[in-house]
Design a protein around this motif. Structure first.
Motif, PDB file in Angstrom:
ATOM      1  N   LYS A 244      49.900  30.805  41.788  1.00  0.00           N
ATOM      2  CA  LYS A 244      49.666  30.017  43.004  1.00  0.00           C
ATOM      3  C   LYS A 244      50.896  29.952  43.905  1.00  0.00           C
ATOM      4  N   GLU A 245      52.064  30.197  43.333  1.00  0.00           N
ATOM      5  CA  GLU A 245      53.326  30.107  44.072  1.00  0.00           C
ATOM      6  C   GLU A 245      53.629  31.367  44.873  1.00  0.00           C
ATOM      7  N   HIS A 246      52.818  32.391  44.728  1.00  0.00           N
ATOM      8  CA  HIS A 246      53.075  33.668  45.390  1.00  0.00           C
ATOM      9  C   HIS A 246      51.882  34.041  46.275  1.00  0.00           C
ATOM     10  N   GLY A 247      52.103  34.129  47.558  1.00  0.00           N
ATOM     11  CA  GLY A 247      51.032  34.392  48.520  1.00  0.00           C
ATOM     12  C   GLY A 247      50.334  35.726  48.367  1.00  0.00           C
ATOM     13  N   GLY A 248      50.979  36.713  47.785  1.00  0.00           N
ATOM     14  CA  GLY A 248      50.387  38.038  47.665  1.00  0.00           C
ATOM     15  C   GLY A 248      49.549  38.242  46.423  1.00  0.00           C
ATOM     16  N   LEU A 249      49.337  37.175  45.646  1.00  0.00           N
ATOM     17  CA  LEU A 249      48.565  37.295  44.416  1.00  0.00           C
ATOM     18  C   LEU A 249      47.174  36.697  44.595  1.00  0.00           C
ATOM     19  N   THR A 250      46.182  37.390  44.049  1.00  0.00           N
ATOM     20  CA  THR A 250      44.797  36.944  44.144  1.00  0.00           C
ATOM     21  C   THR A 250      44.253  36.684  42.744  1.00  0.00           C
ATOM     22  N   PHE A 251      43.778  35.468  42.506  1.00  0.00           N
ATOM     23  CA  PHE A 251      43.182  35.082  41.227  1.00  0.00           C
ATOM     24  C   PHE A 251      41.670  35.263  41.283  1.00  0.00           C
ATOM     25  N   ARG A 252      41.103  35.794  40.184  1.00  0.00           N
ATOM     26  CA  ARG A 252      39.652  35.915  40.070  1.00  0.00           C
ATOM     27  C   ARG A 252      39.220  35.459  38.678  1.00  0.00           C
ATOM     28  N   ASP A 253      38.211  34.597  38.627  1.00  0.00           N
ATOM     29  CA  ASP A 253      37.626  34.166  37.363  1.00  0.00           C
ATOM     30  C   ASP A 253      36.494  35.137  37.034  1.00  0.00           C
ATOM     31  N   ILE A 254      36.762  36.139  36.216  1.00  0.00           N
ATOM     32  CA  ILE A 254      35.802  37.197  35.895  1.00  0.00           C
ATOM     33  C   ILE A 254      34.756  36.694  34.898  1.00  0.00           C
ATOM     34  N   ASN A 255      35.207  36.065  33.835  1.00  0.00           N
ATOM     35  CA  ASN A 255      34.353  35.459  32.814  1.00  0.00           C
ATOM     36  C   ASN A 255      33.285  36.424  32.292  1.00  0.00           C
ATOM     37  N   ASP A 256      33.686  37.653  31.997  1.00  0.00           N
ATOM     38  CA  ASP A 256      32.786  38.678  31.469  1.00  0.00           C
ATOM     39  C   ASP A 256      33.323  39.138  30.112  1.00  0.00           C
ATOM     40  N   PRO A 257      32.640  38.814  29.011  1.00  0.00           N
ATOM     41  CA  PRO A 257      33.154  39.163  27.690  1.00  0.00           C
ATOM     42  C   PRO A 257      33.323  40.667  27.459  1.00  0.00           C
ATOM     43  N   HIS A 258      32.711  41.502  28.283  1.00  0.00           N
ATOM     44  CA  HIS A 258      32.917  42.947  28.163  1.00  0.00           C
ATOM     45  C   HIS A 258      34.282  43.363  28.710  1.00  0.00           C
ATOM     46  N   TYR A 259      34.866  42.524  29.565  1.00  0.00           N
ATOM     47  CA  TYR A 259      36.160  42.832  30.168  1.00  0.00           C
ATOM     48  C   TYR A 259      37.176  41.756  29.810  1.00  0.00           C
ATOM     49  N   TRP A 260      37.257  40.698  30.599  1.00  0.00           N
ATOM     50  CA  TRP A 260      38.215  39.629  30.349  1.00  0.00           C
ATOM     51  C   TRP A 260      37.800  38.351  31.054  1.00  0.00           C
ATOM     52  N   ARG A 261      38.545  37.292  30.764  1.00  0.00           N
ATOM     53  CA  ARG A 261      38.223  35.972  31.314  1.00  0.00           C
ATOM     54  C   ARG A 261      38.603  35.858  32.776  1.00  0.00           C
ATOM     55  N   ALA A 262      39.851  36.208  33.102  1.00  0.00           N
ATOM     56  CA  ALA A 262      40.337  36.061  34.477  1.00  0.00           C
ATOM     57  C   ALA A 262      41.390  37.128  34.749  1.00  0.00           C
ATOM     58  N   GLU A 263      41.710  37.280  36.034  1.00  0.00           N
ATOM     59  CA  GLU A 263      42.717  38.261  36.418  1.00  0.00           C
ATOM     60  C   GLU A 263      43.486  37.777  37.635  1.00  0.00           C
ATOM     61  N   VAL A 264      44.691  38.289  37.755  1.00  0.00           N
ATOM     62  CA  VAL A 264      45.522  38.053  38.933  1.00  0.00           C
ATOM     63  C   VAL A 264      45.967  39.413  39.429  1.00  0.00           C
ATOM     64  N   GLU A 265      45.681  39.693  40.694  1.00  0.00           N
ATOM     65  CA  GLU A 265      46.041  40.985  41.282  1.00  0.00           C
ATOM     66  C   GLU A 265      47.146  40.810  42.305  1.00  0.00           C
ATOM     67  N   ASP A 266      48.133  41.694  42.242  1.00  0.00           N
ATOM     68  CA  ASP A 266      49.163  41.761  43.274  1.00  0.00           C
ATOM     69  C   ASP A 266      48.677  42.776  44.298  1.00  0.00           C
TER      70      ASP A 266
END
Length: 71
Positions: free
Chosen positions: A38-60
């Motif tokens: 949250k402290e970095h403007g260029g990062l995007t958080f996504r709540d994926i919540n898909d057990p085939h992949y992962w729970r969440a991700e943060v993209e630069d």
């Protein structure tokens, strides 16, 4: 680094995931322990919540790196 400092462990990583523009993928062992993204403007958080992949991700969006966490 905030996640590693909080006790997260890297379980997978690749520098060439072959997913469009993505340059690097790192997967952590458990859900995110911090909200340091949250402290970095260029990062995007996504709540994926898909057990085939992962729970969440943060993209630069500048470097096209992705940090994901398992359930």
């Amino acid at each position: 680094m905030a996640e590693l400092d909080a006790g997260a462990k890297i379980v997978e990583g690749t520098s060439s995931p072959n997913w469009g523009k993505m340059k690097r993928l790192i997967i952590l062992d458990a859900p995110f322990r911090t909200s340091a993204w949250k402290e970095h403007g260029g990062l995007t958080f996504r709540d994926i919540n898909d057990p085939h992949y992962w729970r969440a991700e943060v993209e630069d969006t500048a470097t096209h790196e992705l940090l994901a966490c398992r359930f």
